[in-house]
Design a protein around this motif. Structure first.
Motif, PDB file in Angstrom:
ATOM      1  N   PRO A 151     -31.272  -5.005  32.705  1.00  0.00           N
ATOM      2  CA  PRO A 151     -32.380  -4.252  33.283  1.00  0.00           C
ATOM      3  C   PRO A 151     -32.540  -2.849  32.710  1.00  0.00           C
ATOM      4  O   PRO A 151     -31.591  -2.234  32.224  1.00  0.00           O
ATOM      5  CB  PRO A 151     -32.000  -4.174  34.756  1.00  0.00           C
ATOM      6  N   CYS A 152     -33.757  -2.337  32.791  1.00  0.00           N
ATOM      7  CA  CYS A 152     -34.047  -0.914  32.631  1.00  0.00           C
ATOM      8  C   CYS A 152     -34.246  -0.326  34.022  1.00  0.00           C
ATOM      9  O   CYS A 152     -34.796  -0.989  34.908  1.00  0.00           O
ATOM     10  CB  CYS A 152     -35.322  -0.696  31.813  1.00  0.00           C
ATOM     11  N   VAL A 153     -33.816   0.898  34.219  1.00  0.00           N
ATOM     12  CA  VAL A 153     -34.008   1.592  35.494  1.00  0.00           C
ATOM     13  C   VAL A 153     -35.168   2.570  35.323  1.00  0.00           C
ATOM     14  O   VAL A 153     -35.113   3.467  34.481  1.00  0.00           O
ATOM     15  CB  VAL A 153     -32.738   2.349  35.919  1.00  0.00           C
ATOM     16  N   GLU A 182     -46.460   3.861  29.135  1.00  0.00           N
ATOM     17  CA  GLU A 182     -45.313   3.859  28.229  1.00  0.00           C
ATOM     18  C   GLU A 182     -44.262   2.816  28.602  1.00  0.00           C
ATOM     19  O   GLU A 182     -43.297   2.598  27.866  1.00  0.00           O
ATOM     20  CB  GLU A 182     -44.653   5.247  28.231  1.00  0.00           C
ATOM     21  N   THR A 183     -44.454   2.159  29.735  1.00  0.00           N
ATOM     22  CA  THR A 183     -43.422   1.275  30.259  1.00  0.00           C
ATOM     23  C   THR A 183     -43.179   0.067  29.370  1.00  0.00           C
ATOM     24  O   THR A 183     -42.035  -0.260  29.042  1.00  0.00           O
ATOM     25  CB  THR A 183     -43.794   0.797  31.670  1.00  0.00           C
ATOM     26  N   GLY A 184     -44.272  -0.601  28.988  1.00  0.00           N
ATOM     27  CA  GLY A 184     -44.132  -1.808  28.176  1.00  0.00           C
ATOM     28  C   GLY A 184     -43.339  -1.575  26.900  1.00  0.00           C
ATOM     29  O   GLY A 184     -42.355  -2.285  26.629  1.00  0.00           O
ATOM     30  N   PRO A 185     -43.717  -0.580  26.078  1.00  0.00           N
ATOM     31  CA  PRO A 185     -42.953  -0.313  24.848  1.00  0.00           C
ATOM     32  C   PRO A 185     -41.499   0.057  25.119  1.00  0.00           C
ATOM     33  O   PRO A 185     -40.605  -0.343  24.371  1.00  0.00           O
ATOM     34  CB  PRO A 185     -43.727   0.851  24.211  1.00  0.00           C
ATOM     35  N   ASN A 190     -35.982  -1.556  24.444  1.00  0.00           N
ATOM     36  CA  ASN A 190     -34.591  -1.562  24.898  1.00  0.00           C
ATOM     37  C   ASN A 190     -34.084  -2.966  25.220  1.00  0.00           C
ATOM     38  O   ASN A 190     -32.953  -3.115  25.699  1.00  0.00           O
ATOM     39  CB  ASN A 190     -34.446  -0.670  26.136  1.00  0.00           C
ATOM     40  N   GLY A 191     -34.921  -3.965  24.973  1.00  0.00           N
ATOM     41  CA  GLY A 191     -34.492  -5.341  25.199  1.00  0.00           C
ATOM     42  C   GLY A 191     -34.230  -5.683  26.644  1.00  0.00           C
ATOM     43  O   GLY A 191     -33.390  -6.548  26.939  1.00  0.00           O
ATOM     44  N   CYS A 192     -34.940  -5.050  27.549  1.00  0.00           N
ATOM     45  CA  CYS A 192     -34.726  -5.286  28.978  1.00  0.00           C
ATOM     46  C   CYS A 192     -35.494  -6.521  29.433  1.00  0.00           C
ATOM     47  O   CYS A 192     -36.684  -6.671  29.115  1.00  0.00           O
ATOM     48  CB  CYS A 192     -35.171  -4.077  29.794  1.00  0.00           C
ATOM     49  N   GLU A 206     -48.612   0.006  39.080  1.00  0.00           N
ATOM     50  CA  GLU A 206     -49.086   0.262  37.717  1.00  0.00           C
ATOM     51  C   GLU A 206     -48.065  -0.194  36.680  1.00  0.00           C
ATOM     52  O   GLU A 206     -48.409  -0.813  35.672  1.00  0.00           O
ATOM     53  CB  GLU A 206     -49.361   1.762  37.544  1.00  0.00           C
ATOM     54  N   VAL A 207     -46.796   0.118  36.929  1.00  0.00           N
ATOM     55  CA  VAL A 207     -45.740  -0.271  36.001  1.00  0.00           C
ATOM     56  C   VAL A 207     -45.653  -1.791  35.891  1.00  0.00           C
ATOM     57  O   VAL A 207     -45.542  -2.354  34.798  1.00  0.00           O
ATOM     58  CB  VAL A 207     -44.389   0.313  36.457  1.00  0.00           C
ATOM     59  N   THR A 208     -45.733  -2.464  37.019  1.00  0.00           N
ATOM     60  CA  THR A 208     -45.613  -3.923  37.026  1.00  0.00           C
ATOM     61  C   THR A 208     -46.734  -4.571  36.228  1.00  0.00           C
ATOM     62  O   THR A 208     -46.518  -5.547  35.490  1.00  0.00           O
ATOM     63  CB  THR A 208     -45.611  -4.440  38.471  1.00  0.00           C
TER      64      THR A 208
END
Length: 346
Positions: A151-153, A182-185, A190-192, A206-208
């Motif tokens: 995961p990414c936090v 910027e979340t997707g990139p 980071n391979g999350c 929005e992030v989702t």
């Protein structure tokens, strides 16, 4: 999604002895309970609203015999002097700390306090009970749900509570404060394959929506707030850990009556921490019904070792915290736009 109003008219509860902070009675015949909030974080008003409404409903439906009781709401972020004001006013006999508020400040000021907030330290005083697990246990539940993932936090600035730091510490994974675009990139770079979300529901939606397909979203109780559903189908399968009870499928007549009364009064089903706030308010009303006043409320609260509530039995350690806090954290999954409780954290 339209946000629910966080400031309620005193006329909403015509049978209640409740009051808004700006219009509460100051007569000596009035006994008051403070409901303290911290509305600094994004969507904090929406997050605290179910608990505030449940407390209002409890007072409306069970006034203490021979005692006029009012519930007065304070925002500790807007009015830092509120703690001193409550402590110095003898009409305030107790306080309830709402979700997101640090109830230890009230307890340490000498105000008997029942907290339904996961944040804040354990005060070194006896007249204190927290009926929910501290946020560290919510973080543990999220980590358990992410077992085997990379995961990414993620959170936004400012983070609404300490969850982002706790998850970063436990997971040892990349963490970032990002704009949703910027979340997707970031996640891909980071391979999350999962996101541990520690921010507000609006930003979480929005992030989702911006995540690559197949990336799971797991977060805390703020995902359960209505605005997260604005993510639509992208949020399907998201999981949320909450130190709260979910009575939505209960067949217990008392629980069903509470849900019916709450929905009838406020137009929506009880949200996170509504049950805990209802139980906390009824606990204090029960102490008042015994004729306790002033210092006697503190003495009586110190003696409370367990409480039979809507969601089960609360058992307290000598510290005032739950004796078994990890068992009170549950995980829900979003299915077809509806949160479904999966049970206690794995």
């Amino acid at each position: 999604m339209l946000k629910r109003r966080a400031i309620l008219s005193c006329a909403l509860l015509p049978l209640a002895a409740t009051a808004c902070a700006s219009s509460g009675s100051t007569g000596n015949d009035v006994t008051r309970i403070a409901f303290v909030q911290d509305l600094t974080a994004p969507d904090a008003d929406e997050h605290a609203l179910p608990a505030l409404q449940a407390a209002q409903l409890a007072i409306a439906m069970q006034s203490s015999e021979g005692v006029r009781v009012e519930l007065t709401a304070f925002d500790l972020a807007e009015d830092p002097s509120a703690v001193a004001q409550i402590e110095s006013d003898p009409s305030f006999v107790a306080a309830i700390a709402g979700p997101g508020a640090d109830g230890s400040t009230m307890a340490e000021a000498g105000v008997p306090t029942v907290s339904v907030s996961t944040v804040g330290p354990t005060p070194d005083v006896g007249a204190w009970r927290r009926s929910v697990a501290p946020i560290e246990f919510v973080a543990d539940a999220i980590v358990a749900e992410l077992e085997g993932a990379e995961p990414c936090v993620l959170s936004e600035e400012p983070a609404p509570d300490p969850l982002v730091g706790l998850l970063t510490e436990r997971l040892g994974e990349p963490s970032a404060i990002l704009h949703p675009a910027e979340t997707g990139p970031f996640v891909a770079g980071n391979g999350c394959d999962a996101v541990a979300w520690a921010g507000s529901p609006d930003a979480g939606a929005e992030v989702t929506r911006s995540l690559p397909g197949g990336v799971a979203v797991v977060g805390g109780d703020r995902l359960l707030d209505p605005d997260f559903l604005d993510a639509g189908s992208a949020a399907e399968g998201a999981r949320a850990a909450c130190a709260c009870v979910d009575l939505s499928t209960s067949i217990d007549p008392v629980a069903m009556r509470f849900i019916q009364d709450y929905q009838s009064e406020f137009g929506s089903a009880p949200g996170p921490y509504a049950v805990e706030a209802w139980d906390a308010t009824r606990l204090l009303l029960g102490l008042l019904a015994q004729g306790t006043r002033g210092e006697r409320v503190a003495a009586a609260l110190v003696q409370v070792e367990s409480l039979e509530g809507l969601g089960g039995t609360y058992r307290f350690a000598t510290s005032g915290e739950l004796a078994e806090p990890s068992g009170s954290v549950g995980v829900s999954e979003l299915r077809s736009g509806r949160w479904v409780r999966l049970g206690p954290s794995t």
